[in-house]
Write a protein that holds these residues in place. Structure first.
Motif, PDB file in Angstrom:
ATOM      1  N   ILE A   1      26.013  47.214  39.665  1.00  0.00           N
ATOM      2  CA  ILE A   1      27.315  46.595  39.367  1.00  0.00           C
ATOM      3  C   ILE A   1      27.100  45.342  38.510  1.00  0.00           C
ATOM      4  O   ILE A   1      27.739  45.167  37.472  1.00  0.00           O
ATOM      5  CB  ILE A   1      28.065  46.207  40.667  1.00  0.00           C
ATOM      6  N   ARG A   2      26.175  44.499  38.940  1.00  0.00           N
ATOM      7  CA  ARG A   2      25.950  43.235  38.216  1.00  0.00           C
ATOM      8  C   ARG A   2      25.480  43.477  36.794  1.00  0.00           C
ATOM      9  O   ARG A   2      25.807  42.726  35.891  1.00  0.00           O
ATOM     10  CB  ARG A   2      24.895  42.398  38.952  1.00  0.00           C
ATOM     11  N   ASN A   3      24.713  44.535  36.607  1.00  0.00           N
ATOM     12  CA  ASN A   3      24.226  44.827  35.255  1.00  0.00           C
ATOM     13  C   ASN A   3      25.206  45.704  34.478  1.00  0.00           C
ATOM     14  O   ASN A   3      24.859  46.283  33.449  1.00  0.00           O
ATOM     15  CB  ASN A   3      22.836  45.453  35.309  1.00  0.00           C
TER      16      ASN A   3
ATOM     17  N   VAL B   1      32.989  35.424  45.767  1.00  0.00           N
ATOM     18  CA  VAL B   1      31.841  35.901  44.979  1.00  0.00           C
ATOM     19  C   VAL B   1      30.546  35.398  45.619  1.00  0.00           C
ATOM     20  O   VAL B   1      30.456  34.237  46.026  1.00  0.00           O
ATOM     21  CB  VAL B   1      31.948  35.414  43.513  1.00  0.00           C
ATOM     22  N   CYS B   2      29.549  36.300  45.706  1.00  0.00           N
ATOM     23  CA  CYS B   2      28.304  35.935  46.382  1.00  0.00           C
ATOM     24  C   CYS B   2      27.366  35.167  45.452  1.00  0.00           C
ATOM     25  O   CYS B   2      27.533  35.173  44.229  1.00  0.00           O
ATOM     26  CB  CYS B   2      27.612  37.183  46.940  1.00  0.00           C
ATOM     27  N   THR B   3      26.370  34.514  46.086  1.00  0.00           N
ATOM     28  CA  THR B   3      25.433  33.713  45.296  1.00  0.00           C
ATOM     29  C   THR B   3      24.589  34.587  44.367  1.00  0.00           C
ATOM     30  O   THR B   3      24.149  34.119  43.311  1.00  0.00           O
ATOM     31  CB  THR B   3      24.512  32.887  46.230  1.00  0.00           C
ATOM     32  N   ALA B   4      24.377  35.866  44.719  1.00  0.00           N
ATOM     33  CA  ALA B   4      23.601  36.745  43.822  1.00  0.00           C
ATOM     34  C   ALA B   4      24.394  37.017  42.540  1.00  0.00           C
ATOM     35  O   ALA B   4      23.837  36.980  41.437  1.00  0.00           O
ATOM     36  CB  ALA B   4      23.260  38.047  44.525  1.00  0.00           C
ATOM     37  N   CYS B   5      25.697  37.293  42.673  1.00  0.00           N
ATOM     38  CA  CYS B   5      26.531  37.536  41.491  1.00  0.00           C
ATOM     39  C   CYS B   5      26.668  36.250  40.673  1.00  0.00           C
ATOM     40  O   CYS B   5      26.628  36.271  39.445  1.00  0.00           O
ATOM     41  CB  CYS B   5      27.917  38.048  41.896  1.00  0.00           C
ATOM     42  N   PHE B   6      26.814  35.130  41.385  1.00  0.00           N
ATOM     43  CA  PHE B   6      26.940  33.847  40.691  1.00  0.00           C
ATOM     44  C   PHE B   6      25.673  33.555  39.898  1.00  0.00           C
ATOM     45  O   PHE B   6      25.718  33.196  38.724  1.00  0.00           O
ATOM     46  CB  PHE B   6      27.221  32.730  41.708  1.00  0.00           C
TER      47      PHE B   6
ATOM     48  N   PHE C   1      32.426  40.818  52.696  1.00  0.00           N
ATOM     49  CA  PHE C   1      31.720  41.368  51.536  1.00  0.00           C
ATOM     50  C   PHE C   1      32.092  40.644  50.246  1.00  0.00           C
ATOM     51  O   PHE C   1      33.234  40.220  50.072  1.00  0.00           O
ATOM     52  CB  PHE C   1      32.037  42.864  51.382  1.00  0.00           C
ATOM     53  N   CYS C   2      31.128  40.570  49.350  1.00  0.00           N
ATOM     54  CA  CYS C   2      31.381  40.014  48.022  1.00  0.00           C
ATOM     55  C   CYS C   2      32.425  40.893  47.320  1.00  0.00           C
ATOM     56  O   CYS C   2      32.396  42.108  47.441  1.00  0.00           O
ATOM     57  CB  CYS C   2      30.084  39.992  47.225  1.00  0.00           C
ATOM     58  N   GLN C   3      33.323  40.261  46.589  1.00  0.00           N
ATOM     59  CA  GLN C   3      34.362  41.050  45.917  1.00  0.00           C
ATOM     60  C   GLN C   3      33.900  41.633  44.589  1.00  0.00           C
ATOM     61  O   GLN C   3      34.566  42.478  44.016  1.00  0.00           O
ATOM     62  CB  GLN C   3      35.604  40.186  45.710  1.00  0.00           C
ATOM     63  N   GLU C   4      32.758  41.169  44.094  1.00  0.00           N
ATOM     64  CA  GLU C   4      32.240  41.739  42.842  1.00  0.00           C
ATOM     65  C   GLU C   4      31.214  42.829  43.118  1.00  0.00           C
ATOM     66  O   GLU C   4      31.280  43.919  42.580  1.00  0.00           O
ATOM     67  CB  GLU C   4      31.640  40.638  41.973  1.00  0.00           C
ATOM     68  N   CYS C   5      30.225  42.524  43.951  1.00  0.00           N
ATOM     69  CA  CYS C   5      29.247  43.556  44.315  1.00  0.00           C
ATOM     70  C   CYS C   5      29.588  44.037  45.721  1.00  0.00           C
ATOM     71  O   CYS C   5      30.715  43.849  46.179  1.00  0.00           O
ATOM     72  CB  CYS C   5      27.821  43.005  44.197  1.00  0.00           C
ATOM     73  N   ILE C   6      28.641  44.668  46.415  1.00  0.00           N
ATOM     74  CA  ILE C   6      28.966  45.176  47.759  1.00  0.00           C
ATOM     75  C   ILE C   6      28.028  44.591  48.817  1.00  0.00           C
ATOM     76  O   ILE C   6      27.770  45.203  49.837  1.00  0.00           O
ATOM     77  CB  ILE C   6      28.939  46.728  47.807  1.00  0.00           C
TER      78      ILE C   6
HETATM   79 ZN   LIG Z   1      28.091  39.761  44.802  1.00  0.00          ZN
END
Ligand SMILES: [Zn+2]
Length: 373
Positions: free
Chosen positions: A300-302, A24-29, A4-9
């Protein structure tokens, strides 16, 4: 093992998503890169595209593929705000809800011409059944229809521009983010169109004639190039945040579900089609996540939610299996719910799911033991 991404889920099993060495996932990046984007410059670029489209035709300037939901309402409002004369085009889903119809009527009232394109229900039924048996997907016919019908209408009506909403490749971090106005060609659809890499032609071998599948074919590449129709994603020009598009759409008459979310976290998405929740739920078997993971990750990202809060909400809401919608879909394709579940079971991804004495579970998952009971 699932990661799992450590920033989002979001997990790394999500199609077109990768998790880097930093966790960190590409969506968060991709979301972070939005901070450094010159948005006023992008708006200017959009204005130029609009001017070019308007100068190229005496008739409709653009096609807007719409469902009637919050994003399509926002797309229509943006196009009208920039002076475009749009033709809105809908593929009519077999599971359209009453609320979906009301919201679509509201969208047309904003001031657009509109085509509600309906495919022969008996073809849709056979196609849905076949696609589900082969790929465990309820959405292949839907995605072929929603990507191809607007492209065919645009090229045959000589409409220079197609205005899509969210750019999934940009939001989830593909290599396409730099592409602005472009030909939305077969290659793009095969990669990002969620059709399991298939085109309409591939389904002829599955008991359909080319004529029966007419609506699912895109324009030929010659037609596309001759017409010169270009596609744009508004998400490349305006910061796309679903909470914000929802607020704007609601202030222009869009109604949300009074009984709460159909699936996931939002009561203002996935409202126009009763079968969409079945599509989302199947990701649980196939990829080990649900619509809730997507929605909460956006929160989370927002920065409207912490990761811990998102994890608590996962526990509170659970798997959200849409039993009513599953029953409706099973009835649509002519199966019992048991038959549907048997077919779905074939697509449980055994690279992540492990059968234990107490039942199926996914080792290394972020959810607690309660999810597996
Ligand atoms: Zn993420």
């Amino acid at each position: 093992m699932i990661c799992f991404c450590q920033e989002c889920i979001l997990p790394d099993t999500r199609p077109n998503l990768e998790i880097g060495e930093d966790g960190v996932c590409t969506a968060c990046f991709s979301h972070r890169t939005k901070e450094s984007i010159d948005w006023p410059g992008r708006v200017e670029a959009f204005r130029e595209i609009v001017e070019q489209a308007i100068s190229r035709t005496e008739r409709y300037d653009c096609v807007i593929p719409v469902s009637g939901g919050k994003d399509s309402t926002w797309q229509v409002l943006k196009c009208l705000e920039y002076g475009l004369t749009p033709l809105a085009v809908t593929w009519r889903p077999p599971g359209r809800t009453e609320l979906g119809q009301r919201n679509l009527d509201n969208l047309v009232q904003l001031g657009v011409d509109h085509i509600d394109y309906q495919i022969n229900p008996s073809i849709e039924r056979r196609f849905a059944q076949r696609a589900f048996k082969l790929y465990g997907s309820t959405a292949i016919p839907m995605h072929l229809a929603i990507f191809n019908i607007p492209r065919v209408i645009a090229t045959r009506f000589d409409i220079p521009l197609i205005v899509w909403g969210e750019n999934s490749a940009f939001e989830y971090g593909g290599a396409e983010e730099g592409r602005m106005a472009f030909l939305l060609d077969e290659e793009w659809i095969q990669r990002y169109g969620v059709t399991h890499g298939t085109t309409a032609a591939d389904w002829i071998a599955e008991g359909f004639t080319a004529k029966e599948l007419s609506a699912y074919f895109g324009p030929t590449s010659t037609e596309l190039h001759t017409a010169g129709t270009r596609g744009v994603f508004l998400g490349n020009y305006f910061r796309w945040d679903p909470a914000e598009t929802a607020t704007i759409a609601e202030s222009h008459g869009l109604q949300r579900r009074s009984e709460g979310p159909r699936t996931g976290y939002y009561a203002h998405t996935d409202i126009d089609d009763a079968f969409i929740s079945v599509h989302h739920w199947l990701k649980w078997y196939k990829f080990g996540f649900t619509r809730l993971f997507d929605n909460l990750s956006l929160e989370i990202r927002n920065r409207r939610m912490s990761r811990d809060d998102a994890l608590s909400i996962l526990e509170e809401l659970g798997e959200q299996r849409p039993d009513g919608d599953i029953a409706a879909f099973a009835q649509f394709v002519g199966w019992s719910v048991e038959e549907f579940m048997d077919h779905a079971e074939q697509f449980r991804n055994q690279a992540i799911w492990v059968r234990e004495v107490a039942g199926w579970r996914i080792p290394g998952h972020v959810v607690s033991e309660d999810w597996w009971r």
